[in-house]
Design a protein around this motif. Structure first.
Motif, PDB file in Angstrom:
ATOM      1  N   ILE A   1       0.834  -1.210   0.000  1.00 32.83           N
ATOM      2  CA  ILE A   1       0.000   0.000   0.000  1.00 32.83           C
ATOM      3  C   ILE A   1       0.865   1.255   0.000  1.00 32.83           C
ATOM      4  N   ASN A   2       1.882   1.272   0.843  1.00 36.72           N
ATOM      5  CA  ASN A   2       2.759   2.447   0.894  1.00 36.72           C
ATOM      6  C   ASN A   2       3.520   2.637  -0.408  1.00 36.72           C
ATOM      7  N   ALA A   3       3.942   1.536  -1.024  1.00 38.33           N
ATOM      8  CA  ALA A   3       4.636   1.636  -2.314  1.00 38.33           C
ATOM      9  C   ALA A   3       3.696   2.196  -3.378  1.00 38.33           C
ATOM     10  N   ALA A   4       2.435   1.778  -3.347  1.00 29.86           N
ATOM     11  CA  ALA A   4       1.457   2.305  -4.300  1.00 29.86           C
ATOM     12  C   ALA A   4       1.245   3.806  -4.078  1.00 29.86           C
ATOM     13  N   ARG A   5       1.230   4.222  -2.844  1.00 32.08           N
ATOM     14  CA  ARG A   5       1.103   5.658  -2.553  1.00 32.08           C
ATOM     15  C   ARG A   5       2.312   6.428  -3.064  1.00 32.08           C
ATOM     16  N   SER A   6       3.478   5.823  -2.918  1.00 34.42           N
ATOM     17  CA  SER A   6       4.682   6.465  -3.453  1.00 34.42           C
ATOM     18  C   SER A   6       4.602   6.571  -4.968  1.00 34.42           C
ATOM     19  N   LEU A   7       4.076   5.538  -5.613  1.00 34.64           N
ATOM     20  CA  LEU A   7       3.978   5.546  -7.069  1.00 34.64           C
ATOM     21  C   LEU A   7       3.015   6.619  -7.569  1.00 34.64           C
ATOM     22  N   ILE A   8       1.858   6.757  -6.912  1.00 30.92           N
ATOM     23  CA  ILE A   8       0.891   7.750  -7.406  1.00 30.92           C
ATOM     24  C   ILE A   8       1.336   9.178  -7.114  1.00 30.92           C
ATOM     25  N   SER A   9       2.374   9.345  -6.292  1.00 31.54           N
ATOM     26  CA  SER A   9       2.921  10.692  -6.097  1.00 31.54           C
ATOM     27  C   SER A   9       3.543  11.213  -7.397  1.00 31.54           C
ATOM     28  N   ARG A  10       3.808  10.329  -8.338  1.00 26.58           N
ATOM     29  CA  ARG A  10       4.387  10.712  -9.618  1.00 26.58           C
ATOM     30  C   ARG A  10       3.310  10.988 -10.679  1.00 26.58           C
ATOM     31  N   PHE A  11       2.063  10.942 -10.285  1.00 27.58           N
ATOM     32  CA  PHE A  11       0.959  11.198 -11.220  1.00 27.58           C
ATOM     33  C   PHE A  11       0.708  12.696 -11.339  1.00 27.58           C
ATOM     34  N   ASN A  12       0.598  13.174 -12.574  1.00 25.53           N
ATOM     35  CA  ASN A  12       0.286  14.577 -12.842  1.00 25.53           C
ATOM     36  C   ASN A  12      -1.154  14.669 -13.334  1.00 25.53           C
ATOM     37  N   PRO A  13      -2.071  15.250 -12.560  1.00 28.11           N
ATOM     38  CA  PRO A  13      -3.489  15.289 -12.955  1.00 28.11           C
ATOM     39  C   PRO A  13      -3.732  16.020 -14.268  1.00 28.11           C
ATOM     40  N   LYS A  14      -2.946  17.047 -14.554  1.00 27.01           N
ATOM     41  CA  LYS A  14      -3.156  17.796 -15.793  1.00 27.01           C
ATOM     42  C   LYS A  14      -2.733  16.990 -17.014  1.00 27.01           C
ATOM     43  N   LYS A  15      -1.666  16.226 -16.877  1.00 30.48           N
ATOM     44  CA  LYS A  15      -1.203  15.418 -17.999  1.00 30.48           C
ATOM     45  C   LYS A  15      -1.877  14.057 -18.023  1.00 30.48           C
ATOM     46  N   GLY A  16      -2.376  13.607 -16.886  1.00 29.98           N
ATOM     47  CA  GLY A  16      -3.138  12.361 -16.824  1.00 29.98           C
ATOM     48  C   GLY A  16      -2.317  11.098 -16.893  1.00 29.98           C
ATOM     49  N   VAL A  17      -1.040  11.191 -16.544  1.00 30.96           N
ATOM     50  CA  VAL A  17      -0.153  10.032 -16.605  1.00 30.96           C
ATOM     51  C   VAL A  17       0.852  10.081 -15.454  1.00 30.96           C
ATOM     52  N   ILE A  18       1.426   8.917 -15.178  1.00 33.54           N
ATOM     53  CA  ILE A  18       2.479   8.787 -14.169  1.00 33.54           C
ATOM     54  C   ILE A  18       3.824   8.998 -14.851  1.00 33.54           C
ATOM     55  N   ARG A  19       4.598   9.933 -14.340  1.00 35.27           N
ATOM     56  CA  ARG A  19       5.905  10.226 -14.948  1.00 35.27           C
ATOM     57  C   ARG A  19       6.837   9.027 -14.805  1.00 35.27           C
ATOM     58  N   SER A  20       7.563   8.733 -15.863  1.00 35.79           N
ATOM     59  CA  SER A  20       8.512   7.624 -15.825  1.00 35.79           C
ATOM     60  C   SER A  20       9.877   8.069 -15.328  1.00 35.79           C
ATOM     61  N   TRP A  21      10.592   8.842 -16.112  1.00 37.75           N
ATOM     62  CA  TRP A  21      11.981   9.138 -15.801  1.00 37.75           C
ATOM     63  C   TRP A  21      12.177  10.553 -15.272  1.00 37.75           C
ATOM     64  N   ASP A  22      13.226  10.710 -14.463  1.00 40.57           N
ATOM     65  CA  ASP A  22      13.612  12.024 -13.952  1.00 40.57           C
ATOM     66  C   ASP A  22      14.940  12.483 -14.554  1.00 40.57           C
ATOM     67  N   PHE A  23      15.425  11.774 -15.561  1.00 41.74           N
ATOM     68  CA  PHE A  23      16.678  12.172 -16.217  1.00 41.74           C
ATOM     69  C   PHE A  23      16.375  12.598 -17.653  1.00 41.74           C
ATOM     70  N   GLY A  24      17.382  13.099 -18.323  1.00 44.36           N
ATOM     71  CA  GLY A  24      17.236  13.455 -19.729  1.00 44.36           C
ATOM     72  C   GLY A  24      16.651  14.845 -19.933  1.00 44.36           C
ATOM     73  N   THR A  25      16.429  15.173 -21.198  1.00 44.10           N
ATOM     74  CA  THR A  25      15.956  16.515 -21.559  1.00 44.10           C
ATOM     75  C   THR A  25      14.470  16.553 -21.883  1.00 44.10           C
ATOM     76  N   TRP A  26      13.760  15.457 -21.622  1.00 45.18           N
ATOM     77  CA  TRP A  26      12.328  15.435 -21.886  1.00 45.18           C
ATOM     78  C   TRP A  26      11.588  16.384 -20.941  1.00 45.18           C
ATOM     79  N   THR A  27      10.414  16.797 -21.362  1.00 46.89           N
ATOM     80  CA  THR A  27       9.558  17.614 -20.497  1.00 46.89           C
ATOM     81  C   THR A  27       8.854  16.747 -19.454  1.00 46.89           C
ATOM     82  N   TYR A  28       8.190  15.707 -19.936  1.00 47.77           N
ATOM     83  CA  TYR A  28       7.456  14.801 -19.035  1.00 47.77           C
ATOM     84  C   TYR A  28       7.384  13.435 -19.716  1.00 47.77           C
ATOM     85  N   PRO A  29       8.445  12.616 -19.579  1.00 49.80           N
ATOM     86  CA  PRO A  29       8.507  11.352 -20.317  1.00 49.80           C
ATOM     87  C   PRO A  29       7.696  10.236 -19.666  1.00 49.80           C
ATOM     88  N   VAL A  30       7.008   9.488 -20.508  1.00 45.63           N
ATOM     89  CA  VAL A  30       6.270   8.298 -20.063  1.00 45.63           C
ATOM     90  C   VAL A  30       6.613   7.164 -21.024  1.00 45.63           C
TER      91      VAL A  30
END
Length: 421
Positions: free
Chosen positions: A160-189
């Motif tokens: 349950i806690n891991a799932a909560r950590s995962l949904i912290s990466r969800f952006n309501p405006k974009k409607g997706v869970i962000r994948s990576w935090d590296f690179g030059t992408w704006t919001y990669p999935v």
């Protein structure tokens, strides 16, 4: 000659499939027993070797084998010294304990149960880790199987806690869970992210909190809309620059080109949408899964043994490296899909052919070889020169999951195959 597999089958095929789900007393299951026994031997051998190595930190999760450059900087040693060992935060850390859980389930081997629990518990800290989208792989394969097979106090809260950590990466405006935090992408999935929704579904059922289902469905809906082309092939990466203005960019990172079909990505999507339908019963996900399956099963680039090249559009086919991990994921997904429709024999037969081929000497390791891994000939990231034509722990995991699902569908009692050792 390649067989064509029509998407829709008749009622007669359904009856045939249903009648053949029971184990036949005359059926030769030696390939199945050998595959599982090989897994048992390899996993126990690896766990024992890691214990003897007496590693002083948490870099104990076997992922693959070291590349030649890394090996050149190591003193000569035994086979365990050539294994790529990772720490808990590596995205593949859950597959080794997960493989032991699955093999324990199929064999009743208590040694594997003990080892699986030991490695699973090393991942407890990940429940609060918000730096990755891969928590589904890391936690669901380890704690998810532990909770299902031998639950202990606290297992459900880790999930349950891991799932909560995962949904912290969800952006309501974009409607997706962000994948990576590296690179030059704006919001990669990436398409791989479909696999991590299974963790959210598990937490949703445990907590009865609809937020986990809502986020999963929004992510899946946007993936259907933006990752897939008209022929139902998928791109690897979508950069959600401004989805409100339909400004996105379809790219690849591990495939041959932005317009090609990376084999494992196609398998991830099949598995993910099959699971979405299983958990939500929303027919649009079933339709998506079946269309993806049709793309794979009727694709002229698939070799005779159904183990795909690393990319469907690799320029050097038929000499391109294979990816057994893509085949294993596809087989596991198709077995699951076969149980969710009234005409699933085509999916079952295709998956059965895959796992029988993966269980042959061409792909299945000889016991005591292959640096302790189960399958040979997988490809991690060809464009980066990383893990090419090597064993991979996630190929092993999904191969074992496919074998388990095969046994369940065929109603094969593992007690008739194995004794505890």
């Amino acid at each position: 000659m390649r067989h064509k597999f029509p998407l829709f089958l008749g009622f007669a095929a359904f009856l045939f499939f249903s009648c053949n789900r029971k184990e036949s007393s005359t059926e030769d299951l030696s390939w199945l027993k050998n595959g599982i026994e090989t897994a048992r031997y390899q996993l126990k051998m690896t766990a024992e070797a890691i214990d003897r190595k007496n590693i002083q930190d948490t870099a104990v999760f076997p992922r693959s084998i070291l590349n030649p450059v890394a090996m050149a900087h190591r003193a000569p040693g035994n086979w365990i010294d050539s294994i790529r060992l990772e720490k808990p935060k590596d995205w593949t850390s859950g597959f080794f304990p997960g493989s032991m859980w699955l093999t324990y389930e199929m064999t009743g081997d208590d040694t594997l149960k003990t080892e699986a629990r030991k490695y699973t518990d090393l991942l407890a800290e990940l429940q609060y880790y918000r730096g990755t989208h891969d928590l589904g792989f890391m936690i669901n394969c380890s704690y998810g199987n532990a909770y299902r097979l031998a639950p202990e106090s606290g297992d459900s809260m880790v999930i349950i806690n891991a799932a909560r950590s995962l949904i912290s990466r969800f952006n309501p405006k974009k409607g997706v869970i962000r994948s990576w935090d590296f690179g030059t992408w704006t919001y990669p999935v990436i398409i791989d992210n479909m696999m991590n929704l299974e963790l959210l579904f598990s937490a949703g059922k445990m907590t009865k909190d609809r937020i986990f289902f809502t986020i999963s469905e929004r992510h899946a809906d946007n993936t259907m809309m933006h990752h897939y082309r008209p022929d139902m092939s998928c791109c690897h990466v979508v950069d959600y620059i401004d989805p409100a203005k339909n400004v996105i960019r379809q790219e690849t990172y591990q495939g041959y080109s932005d317009s090609s079909v990376w084999a494992r990505g196609q398998a991830w999507g099949l598995y993910g949408f099959t699971d979405c339908y299983k958990e939500t019963k929303n027919k649009k996900y079933l339709d998506q899964a079946r269309a993806i399956a049709e793309f794979i099963m009727n694709n002229p680039a698939i070799p005779e043994d159904l183990v795909p090249y690393w990319d469907y559009n690799a320029p050097d086919i038929p000499y391109a490296p294979r990816d057994a991990s893509a085949a294993a994921v596809t087989a596991s997904a198709l077995f699951e899909l076969s149980t969710l429709v009234n005409n699933g024999k085509t999916y079952f037969d295709y998956a059965e052919e895959i796992i029988k081929n993966l269980s042959s000497p061409d792909y299945l390791a000889t016991r005591g070889s292959n640096n302790g891994f189960i399958l040979k000939h997988s490809t991690g990231s060809y464009p980066h020169g990383s893990e090419i034509n090597v064993p991979l722990n996630y190929a092993d995991y999904y191969y074992l999951e496919a074998l388990k699902r095969y046994m369940e569908i065929k109603k094969i009692d593992s007690r008739n195959l194995f004794s505890k050792k």
